[in-house]
Scaffold this motif. Structure first.
Motif, PDB file in Angstrom:
ATOM      1  N   GLU A 185       0.840  -1.192   0.000  1.00 27.87           N
ATOM      2  CA  GLU A 185       0.000   0.000   0.000  1.00 27.87           C
ATOM      3  C   GLU A 185       0.875   1.242   0.000  1.00 27.87           C
ATOM      4  OE1 GLU A 185      -3.730   2.027   2.424  1.00 27.87           O
ATOM      5  OE2 GLU A 185      -2.563   0.465   3.427  1.00 27.87           O
ATOM      6  N   ASP A 186       0.447   2.228  -0.798  1.00 29.33           N
ATOM      7  CA  ASP A 186       1.039   3.554  -0.757  1.00 29.33           C
ATOM      8  C   ASP A 186      -0.092   4.558  -0.992  1.00 29.33           C
ATOM      9  OD1 ASP A 186       0.663   3.785  -3.573  1.00 29.33           O
ATOM     10  OD2 ASP A 186       2.696   3.138  -4.002  1.00 29.33           O
ATOM     11  N   PRO A 211      -5.912   0.720  -8.093  1.00 22.01           N
ATOM     12  CA  PRO A 211      -5.616   2.116  -7.780  1.00 22.01           C
ATOM     13  C   PRO A 211      -6.601   2.554  -6.693  1.00 22.01           C
ATOM     14  CG  PRO A 211      -6.958   2.021  -9.754  1.00 22.01           C
ATOM     15  CD  PRO A 211      -6.665   0.593  -9.347  1.00 22.01           C
ATOM     16  N   LYS A 212      -6.195   3.441  -5.823  1.00 23.42           N
ATOM     17  CA  LYS A 212      -7.121   3.959  -4.822  1.00 23.42           C
ATOM     18  C   LYS A 212      -8.153   4.884  -5.459  1.00 23.42           C
ATOM     19  CE  LYS A 212      -4.319   3.306  -0.743  1.00 23.42           C
ATOM     20  NZ  LYS A 212      -3.686   3.927   0.431  1.00 23.42           N
ATOM     21  N   LYS A 213      -7.794   5.490  -6.568  1.00 23.82           N
ATOM     22  CA  LYS A 213      -8.751   6.295  -7.325  1.00 23.82           C
ATOM     23  C   LYS A 213      -9.756   5.346  -7.965  1.00 23.82           C
ATOM     24  CE  LYS A 213      -9.120   9.225 -11.429  1.00 23.82           C
ATOM     25  NZ  LYS A 213      -8.407   9.818 -12.563  1.00 23.82           N
ATOM     26  N   HIS A 214     -11.038   5.654  -7.828  1.00 21.69           N
ATOM     27  CA  HIS A 214     -12.051   4.807  -8.454  1.00 21.69           C
ATOM     28  C   HIS A 214     -12.089   5.073  -9.959  1.00 21.69           C
ATOM     29  CE1 HIS A 214     -15.611   2.304  -8.716  1.00 21.69           C
ATOM     30  NE2 HIS A 214     -16.017   3.162  -9.643  1.00 21.69           N
ATOM     31  N   ILE A 215     -11.781   4.029 -10.714  1.00 25.91           N
ATOM     32  CA  ILE A 215     -11.914   4.033 -12.174  1.00 25.91           C
ATOM     33  C   ILE A 215     -12.691   2.763 -12.483  1.00 25.91           C
ATOM     34  CG2 ILE A 215     -10.713   3.975 -14.392  1.00 25.91           C
ATOM     35  CD1 ILE A 215      -8.213   5.090 -12.884  1.00 25.91           C
ATOM     36  N   LYS A 216     -13.788   2.885 -13.186  1.00 23.53           N
ATOM     37  CA  LYS A 216     -14.684   1.746 -13.388  1.00 23.53           C
ATOM     38  C   LYS A 216     -14.012   0.567 -14.103  1.00 23.53           C
ATOM     39  CE  LYS A 216     -19.241   0.484 -15.053  1.00 23.53           C
ATOM     40  NZ  LYS A 216     -20.506   0.943 -15.627  1.00 23.53           N
ATOM     41  N   SER A 217     -13.291   0.828 -15.176  1.00 31.37           N
ATOM     42  CA  SER A 217     -12.652  -0.259 -15.928  1.00 31.37           C
ATOM     43  C   SER A 217     -11.566   0.330 -16.824  1.00 31.37           C
ATOM     44  CB  SER A 217     -13.677  -1.007 -16.791  1.00 31.37           C
ATOM     45  OG  SER A 217     -14.040  -0.244 -17.920  1.00 31.37           O
ATOM     46  N   GLY A 243       0.587   2.960 -15.404  1.00 29.54           N
ATOM     47  CA  GLY A 243       1.976   2.518 -15.524  1.00 29.54           C
ATOM     48  C   GLY A 243       2.591   2.225 -14.172  1.00 29.54           C
ATOM     49  N   TYR A 244       2.278   3.051 -13.196  1.00 30.77           N
ATOM     50  CA  TYR A 244       2.796   2.863 -11.836  1.00 30.77           C
ATOM     51  C   TYR A 244       2.291   1.549 -11.229  1.00 30.77           C
ATOM     52  CZ  TYR A 244       3.791   3.747  -6.928  1.00 30.77           C
ATOM     53  OH  TYR A 244       4.237   3.632  -5.640  1.00 30.77           O
ATOM     54  N   ILE A 245       1.060   1.182 -11.539  1.00 28.23           N
ATOM     55  CA  ILE A 245       0.513  -0.096 -11.046  1.00 28.23           C
ATOM     56  C   ILE A 245       1.394  -1.249 -11.503  1.00 28.23           C
ATOM     57  CG2 ILE A 245      -1.402  -1.724 -11.349  1.00 28.23           C
ATOM     58  CD1 ILE A 245      -3.260   0.787 -11.243  1.00 28.23           C
ATOM     59  N   PHE A 246       1.882  -1.186 -12.745  1.00 25.79           N
ATOM     60  CA  PHE A 246       2.737  -2.266 -13.247  1.00 25.79           C
ATOM     61  C   PHE A 246       4.099  -2.279 -12.555  1.00 25.79           C
ATOM     62  CE2 PHE A 246      -0.591  -2.508 -16.284  1.00 25.79           C
ATOM     63  CZ  PHE A 246      -0.612  -3.839 -16.666  1.00 25.79           C
ATOM     64  N   LEU A 247       4.622  -1.118 -12.200  1.00 27.62           N
ATOM     65  CA  LEU A 247       5.863  -1.087 -11.411  1.00 27.62           C
ATOM     66  C   LEU A 247       5.620  -1.700 -10.029  1.00 27.62           C
ATOM     67  CD1 LEU A 247       7.274   2.449 -12.281  1.00 27.62           C
ATOM     68  CD2 LEU A 247       8.174   0.223 -13.008  1.00 27.62           C
ATOM     69  N   CYS A 248       4.464  -1.419  -9.441  1.00 26.09           N
ATOM     70  CA  CYS A 248       4.111  -2.025  -8.148  1.00 26.09           C
ATOM     71  C   CYS A 248       3.980  -3.537  -8.283  1.00 26.09           C
ATOM     72  CB  CYS A 248       2.811  -1.429  -7.615  1.00 26.09           C
ATOM     73  SG  CYS A 248       2.940   0.304  -7.127  1.00 26.09           S
TER      74      CYS A 248
END
Length: 113
Positions: free
Chosen positions: A21-22, A43-49, A62-67
């Motif tokens: 978590e960050d 992501p903590k930001k709600h994005i539907k899909s 892109g950051y999600i893939f680094l995580c």
């Protein structure tokens, strides 16, 4: 989103077994694992899909893939793993909050089914 289970998990209204978590991303163990290691990354930001990402979300995605890479390394997935995103009903998406499954710990088959 008040009715989104992943938003409730990221705000800790619903408990989960968190592995990362960050400020922007959370990752936790899937409650119905399909492999020895099965992590859900959101992501903590709600994005539907995936269909709902906008230009401003490109760095976050892109950051999600680094995580995911970091989590896989920390969990010892040295011989490979799979990242899956289901988009929309026909794509198998069951929670309307973009998320990525990190699967590993065994030989994964293709096609997955």
């Amino acid at each position: 989103m008040d009715d989104c289970i992943f938003c409730k998990i990221s705000s800790k209204q619903v408990p989960s077994k968190i592995v990362y978590e960050d400020d922007s991303v959370m990752a936790f163990y899937d409650i119905e694992p399909q492999a020895p290691v099965h992590i859900v990354i959101i992501p903590k930001k709600h994005i539907k899909s995936l269909d709902h990402i906008i230009e401003q979300d490109k760095n976050l995605v892109g950051y999600i893939f680094l995580c995911a890479k970091k989590i896989a390394s920390e969990l010892g997935l040295k011989n490979g793993y799979r990242i899956v995103n289901n988009c929309g009903k026909l794509g198998g998406q069951t929670v309307d909050h973009i998320h990525f499954h990190l699967l590993g710990g065994r030989q994964l088959q293709w096609p997955p089914g």
